[in-house]
Write a protein that holds these residues in place. Structure first.
Motif, PDB file in Angstrom:
ATOM      1  N   LEU A  39      23.955  58.908  69.965  1.00  0.00           N
ATOM      2  CA  LEU A  39      24.166  60.249  70.497  1.00  0.00           C
ATOM      3  C   LEU A  39      24.955  61.121  69.517  1.00  0.00           C
ATOM      4  CD1 LEU A  39      23.519  61.733  73.139  1.00  0.00           C
ATOM      5  CD2 LEU A  39      25.656  60.857  74.092  1.00  0.00           C
ATOM      6  N   GLY A  40      25.523  60.502  68.509  1.00  0.00           N
ATOM      7  CA  GLY A  40      26.268  61.268  67.502  1.00  0.00           C
ATOM      8  C   GLY A  40      27.516  61.930  68.058  1.00  0.00           C
ATOM      9  N   ASP A  73      22.234  58.987  75.768  1.00  0.00           N
ATOM     10  CA  ASP A  73      23.532  58.433  76.144  1.00  0.00           C
ATOM     11  C   ASP A  73      23.332  57.042  76.752  1.00  0.00           C
ATOM     12  OD1 ASP A  73      25.956  57.830  77.270  1.00  0.00           O
ATOM     13  OD2 ASP A  73      26.202  59.773  78.295  1.00  0.00           O
ATOM     14  N   VAL A  74      23.936  56.022  76.156  1.00  0.00           N
ATOM     15  CA  VAL A  74      23.749  54.654  76.661  1.00  0.00           C
ATOM     16  C   VAL A  74      24.306  54.458  78.071  1.00  0.00           C
ATOM     17  CG1 VAL A  74      23.674  53.551  74.378  1.00  0.00           C
ATOM     18  CG2 VAL A  74      25.868  53.763  75.574  1.00  0.00           C
ATOM     19  N   SER A  75      25.200  55.337  78.500  1.00  0.00           N
ATOM     20  CA  SER A  75      25.792  55.153  79.834  1.00  0.00           C
ATOM     21  C   SER A  75      24.880  55.651  80.957  1.00  0.00           C
ATOM     22  CB  SER A  75      27.148  55.854  79.920  1.00  0.00           C
ATOM     23  OG  SER A  75      26.980  57.254  79.903  1.00  0.00           O
ATOM     24  N   ASP A  76      23.753  56.271  80.576  1.00  0.00           N
ATOM     25  CA  ASP A  76      22.831  56.865  81.553  1.00  0.00           C
ATOM     26  C   ASP A  76      21.693  55.867  81.844  1.00  0.00           C
ATOM     27  OD1 ASP A  76      20.613  58.267  82.642  1.00  0.00           O
ATOM     28  OD2 ASP A  76      21.333  60.152  81.808  1.00  0.00           O
ATOM     29  N   ALA A  79      18.161  57.223  81.270  1.00  0.00           N
ATOM     30  CA  ALA A  79      17.921  57.507  79.844  1.00  0.00           C
ATOM     31  C   ALA A  79      17.715  56.215  79.058  1.00  0.00           C
ATOM     32  CB  ALA A  79      19.098  58.293  79.264  1.00  0.00           C
ATOM     33  N   THR A  80      18.409  55.138  79.450  1.00  0.00           N
ATOM     34  CA  THR A  80      18.241  53.877  78.711  1.00  0.00           C
ATOM     35  C   THR A  80      16.905  53.217  79.054  1.00  0.00           C
ATOM     36  OG1 THR A  80      19.600  52.772  80.387  1.00  0.00           O
ATOM     37  CG2 THR A  80      20.690  53.383  78.325  1.00  0.00           C
ATOM     38  N   GLU A  81      16.426  53.461  80.268  1.00  0.00           N
ATOM     39  CA  GLU A  81      15.093  52.956  80.619  1.00  0.00           C
ATOM     40  C   GLU A  81      14.051  53.629  79.717  1.00  0.00           C
ATOM     41  OE1 GLU A  81      13.956  53.753  84.685  1.00  0.00           O
ATOM     42  OE2 GLU A  81      12.613  52.018  84.691  1.00  0.00           O
ATOM     43  N   GLU A  82      14.214  54.941  79.529  1.00  0.00           N
ATOM     44  CA  GLU A  82      13.324  55.700  78.630  1.00  0.00           C
ATOM     45  C   GLU A  82      13.436  55.196  77.195  1.00  0.00           C
ATOM     46  OE1 GLU A  82      10.934  57.893  79.109  1.00  0.00           O
ATOM     47  OE2 GLU A  82      11.264  57.480  81.234  1.00  0.00           O
ATOM     48  N   ALA A 122      32.096  53.206  80.974  1.00  0.00           N
ATOM     49  CA  ALA A 122      30.703  53.663  81.091  1.00  0.00           C
ATOM     50  C   ALA A 122      29.946  53.444  79.786  1.00  0.00           C
ATOM     51  CB  ALA A 122      30.662  55.143  81.480  1.00  0.00           C
ATOM     52  N   VAL A 123      30.573  53.782  78.667  1.00  0.00           N
ATOM     53  CA  VAL A 123      29.861  53.656  77.387  1.00  0.00           C
ATOM     54  C   VAL A 123      29.713  52.180  77.005  1.00  0.00           C
ATOM     55  CG1 VAL A 123      29.945  54.153  74.904  1.00  0.00           C
ATOM     56  CG2 VAL A 123      30.571  55.939  76.563  1.00  0.00           C
ATOM     57  N   HIS A 124      30.814  51.431  77.037  1.00  0.00           N
ATOM     58  CA  HIS A 124      30.751  50.047  76.541  1.00  0.00           C
ATOM     59  C   HIS A 124      30.078  49.113  77.545  1.00  0.00           C
ATOM     60  CE1 HIS A 124      33.187  50.399  72.859  1.00  0.00           C
ATOM     61  NE2 HIS A 124      33.858  51.334  73.516  1.00  0.00           N
ATOM     62  N   LEU A 125      30.664  49.020  78.741  1.00  0.00           N
ATOM     63  CA  LEU A 125      30.192  47.973  79.660  1.00  0.00           C
ATOM     64  C   LEU A 125      28.911  48.387  80.380  1.00  0.00           C
ATOM     65  CD1 LEU A 125      30.528  45.238  80.932  1.00  0.00           C
ATOM     66  CD2 LEU A 125      32.178  46.207  82.532  1.00  0.00           C
ATOM     67  N   LYS A 126      28.941  49.574  80.995  1.00  0.00           N
ATOM     68  CA  LYS A 126      27.732  50.017  81.698  1.00  0.00           C
ATOM     69  C   LYS A 126      26.601  50.229  80.698  1.00  0.00           C
ATOM     70  CE  LYS A 126      25.449  52.048  85.256  1.00  0.00           C
ATOM     71  NZ  LYS A 126      25.433  53.491  85.436  1.00  0.00           N
ATOM     72  N   GLY A 127      26.923  50.803  79.523  1.00  0.00           N
ATOM     73  CA  GLY A 127      25.891  51.041  78.500  1.00  0.00           C
ATOM     74  C   GLY A 127      25.239  49.734  78.068  1.00  0.00           C
ATOM     75  N   THR A 128      26.048  48.715  77.853  1.00  0.00           N
ATOM     76  CA  THR A 128      25.498  47.414  77.430  1.00  0.00           C
ATOM     77  C   THR A 128      24.679  46.806  78.566  1.00  0.00           C
ATOM     78  OG1 THR A 128      27.357  47.100  75.932  1.00  0.00           O
ATOM     79  CG2 THR A 128      26.141  45.127  76.536  1.00  0.00           C
ATOM     80  N   TRP A 129      25.203  46.913  79.780  1.00  0.00           N
ATOM     81  CA  TRP A 129      24.441  46.381  80.926  1.00  0.00           C
ATOM     82  C   TRP A 129      23.118  47.136  81.109  1.00  0.00           C
ATOM     83  CZ3 TRP A 129      22.530  48.332  85.533  1.00  0.00           C
ATOM     84  CH2 TRP A 129      22.000  47.379  86.404  1.00  0.00           C
ATOM     85  N   ASN A 130      23.178  48.485  81.017  1.00  0.00           N
ATOM     86  CA  ASN A 130      21.956  49.297  81.180  1.00  0.00           C
ATOM     87  C   ASN A 130      20.852  48.795  80.264  1.00  0.00           C
ATOM     88  OD1 ASN A 130      22.923  51.152  83.054  1.00  0.00           O
ATOM     89  ND2 ASN A 130      23.486  52.693  81.521  1.00  0.00           N
ATOM     90  N   LEU A 131      21.207  48.645  78.978  1.00  0.00           N
ATOM     91  CA  LEU A 131      20.170  48.269  78.014  1.00  0.00           C
ATOM     92  C   LEU A 131      19.728  46.828  78.211  1.00  0.00           C
ATOM     93  CD1 LEU A 131      21.438  50.666  75.462  1.00  0.00           C
ATOM     94  CD2 LEU A 131      18.996  50.280  75.768  1.00  0.00           C
ATOM     95  N   CYS A 132      20.676  45.938  78.523  1.00  0.00           N
ATOM     96  CA  CYS A 132      20.278  44.547  78.823  1.00  0.00           C
ATOM     97  C   CYS A 132      19.328  44.537  80.016  1.00  0.00           C
ATOM     98  CB  CYS A 132      21.496  43.682  79.139  1.00  0.00           C
ATOM     99  SG  CYS A 132      22.496  43.263  77.705  1.00  0.00           S
TER     100      CYS A 132
END
Ligand SMILES: NC(=O)c1ccc[n+]([C@@H]2O[C@H](COP(=O)([O-])OP(=O)(O)OC[C@H]3O[C@@H](n4cnc5c(N)ncnc54)[C@H](O)[C@@H]3O)[C@@H](O)[C@H]2O)c1
Length: 314
Positions: A39-40, A73-76, A79-82, A122-132
Motif C-alpha cells: 500500500l506504500g 490494504d492487507v487488513s481489509d 480486498a485481500t480476497e481480491e 489489524a495490519v499484522h495479525l488480521k492482515g496475515t490471517w486474511n491472506l492465509c
C-alpha cells in the motif's frame, strides 16, 4: 538466476520496501512470478503510494519473470480476497504466500491509544490471517502451497510495543495452527523473525526510543547493548531473503510449523513452547490445590531457575 521456483506464482505483501522487497526479488531470482502487494504507507501506516510496489515489480521483471504491482490494504478482508484472486487470474495459481507487510506505533501500554492497538493488530495479525484464509482456500484445491509469515523476536516480550508484540505473538500461534490444518493438503506454513536494517528498525526515532527506555530504567544497559548488537548484526535484508526462497521451495516440503530467526549472521529455529517443570496430583481423590501448598511448591519445583524480567523498583 536459479530455477528452483520456476513456474511458481508468489504473492508477497509489504513487497514495496525493506524485507518484503528483498523477499520478492529473492523469489524472482529463483524464477517465481510475483504479485508485489504494497500500500506504500508511512511507518505508522498512514498515507499510501503506489510507487514502491511499481518499483519492486519492475526490478522483478528485469530478472526475467512476470511481476505486477498491486496496491491494497492487507487488513481489509474483501480486498485481500481480491488480491488472491488477482494472483490466480494473472499467473494461473497461488503457490507461495509471504506475509511481510507491517507498521509500528510504539508507546508504553499506559499511554497507548485504542486506535494504535487496533491498527497494529489489524495490519499484522488480521492482515496475515486474511491472506492465509483466502490463500488456503486456493492452496487446498491445488494441494500445494508454501506460506511464510513474518513475526518478530518482540513476540517473546519487549518494552513499548504491546500492540506489536501481541500481533507478532498472534502470528506465531496462527502459523502453528495453519501448519497443522493445511499440512495434509501439501501446504506448509512457517514464520521467520528477521533482523534487518530497514526504516522500521534503524533511525533516529528508534535510537532515541531505546535510549529513553534505558534512562527510565525500563531496559538495562546490558539489554540495550544486546539490542544494539542485534541491530549491527542486521543488514540489508538481501542477505537472508534467500532463506525465505528456500522455505518456499520443494526442498522445504517437510518443513512445516517452524519459527525461525533470520539475519545476515544467523539462521536459527525457536523451540516450540513446552512445559519445562511440573508437579502433579491425583485429582480424583485429592482436595483442590491449596494456596499454602502452592506457596511452597511453585518457587521450589517450578521456578527454581527463573529470573523475573522486570522486578519492582523501590
Ligand atoms: N526490520 C527489522 O529488523 C524487523 C524485525 C522484526 C520484524 N520485522 C517485520 O518485518 C516486516 C517488514 O518490515 P520492514 O522492516 O521491511 O519495514 P518497511 O517499512 O521497510 O516495509 C513494510 C512495508 O509494508 C507495507 N505495508 C504496511 N502496511 C500495509 C498495509 N496495511 N497493506 C499493505 N502494505 C502495507 C508498507 O507500505 C511497507 O512498504 C514487518 O512485518 C516487520 O514487523 C522487521
Amino acid at each position: 538466476m536459479g530455477q528452483r521456483l520456476r513456474r511458481r506464482s508468489a504473492l508477497v505483501t509489504g513487497a514495496g520496501r525493506g524485507i518484503g522487497r528483498a523477499v520478492a526479488l529473492a523469489l524472482a531470482r529463483e524464477g517465481a512470478n510475483v504479485l508485489v502487494c504494497d500500500l506504500g504507507v508511512a511507518m505508522d501506516g498512514t498515507g499510501s503510494d503506489q510507487g514502491p510496489a511499481e518499483d519492486t515489480a519492475g526490478e522483478c521483471r528485469k530478472l526475467g519473470v512476470e511481476a505486477s504491482a498491486y496496491s491494497a490494504d492487507v487488513s481489509d478482508f474483501k480486498a485481500t480476497e481480491e488480491m488472491v484472486r488477482a494472483c490466480v487470474s494473472r499467473f494461473g495459481s497461488l503457490d507461495i504466500l509471504c506475509n511481510i507487510a507491517g507498521i509500528l506505533r510504539p508507546r508504553m501500554i499506559f499511554n497507548m491509544s485504542e486506535e494504535d492497538f487496533d491498527r497494529v493488530l489489524a495490519v499484522h495479525l488480521k492482515g496475515t490471517w486474511n491472506l492465509c484464509r483466502h490463500a488456503c482456500a486456493v492452496m487446498r484445491q491445488q494441494r500445494y502451497g508454501r506460506i511464510v509469515n513474518c513475526t518478530s523476536e518482540a513476540y517473546a516480550g519487549t518494552v513499548g510495543h504491546s500492540n506489536y508484540a501481541a500481533a507478532k505473538g498472534g502470528i506465531v500461534s496462527l502459523t502453528y495452527d495453519v501448519a497443522r490444518e493445511m499440512g495434509r493438503y501439501g501446504v506448509t506454513c512457517n514464520a521467520f523473525a528477521p533482523r534487518a536494517r530497514t526504516r522500521l528498525s534503524v533511525g533516529d526515532d528508534q535510537d532515541q526510543g531505546l535510549q529513553k527506555r534505558m534512562e527510565a530504567g525500563l531496559i538495562s544497559e546490558e539489554r540495550l547493548q544486546g539490542m544494539e548488537e542485534t541491530r549491527r548484526e542486521g543488514a540489508d535484508p538481501e542477505h537472508f531473503a534467500p532463506f525465505v526462497a528456500y522455505l518456499a521451495s520443494d526442498a522445504a516440503a517437510n518443513v512445516n510449523g517452524c519459527v525461525f530467526v533470520a539475519s545476515r549472521a544467523t539462521i536459527g529455529v525457536w523451540n516450540h513452547p513446552a512445559i519445562i517443570h511440573k508437579f502433579t496430583r491425583d485429582w480424583e481423590i485429592e482436595e483442590p490445590w491449596s494456596i499454602a501448598e502452592l506457596e511452597k511448591r511453585v518457587p521450589s519445583e517450578l521456578l527454581s531457575e527463573y529470573v523475573n524480567p522486570a522486578p519492582a523498583k523501590a
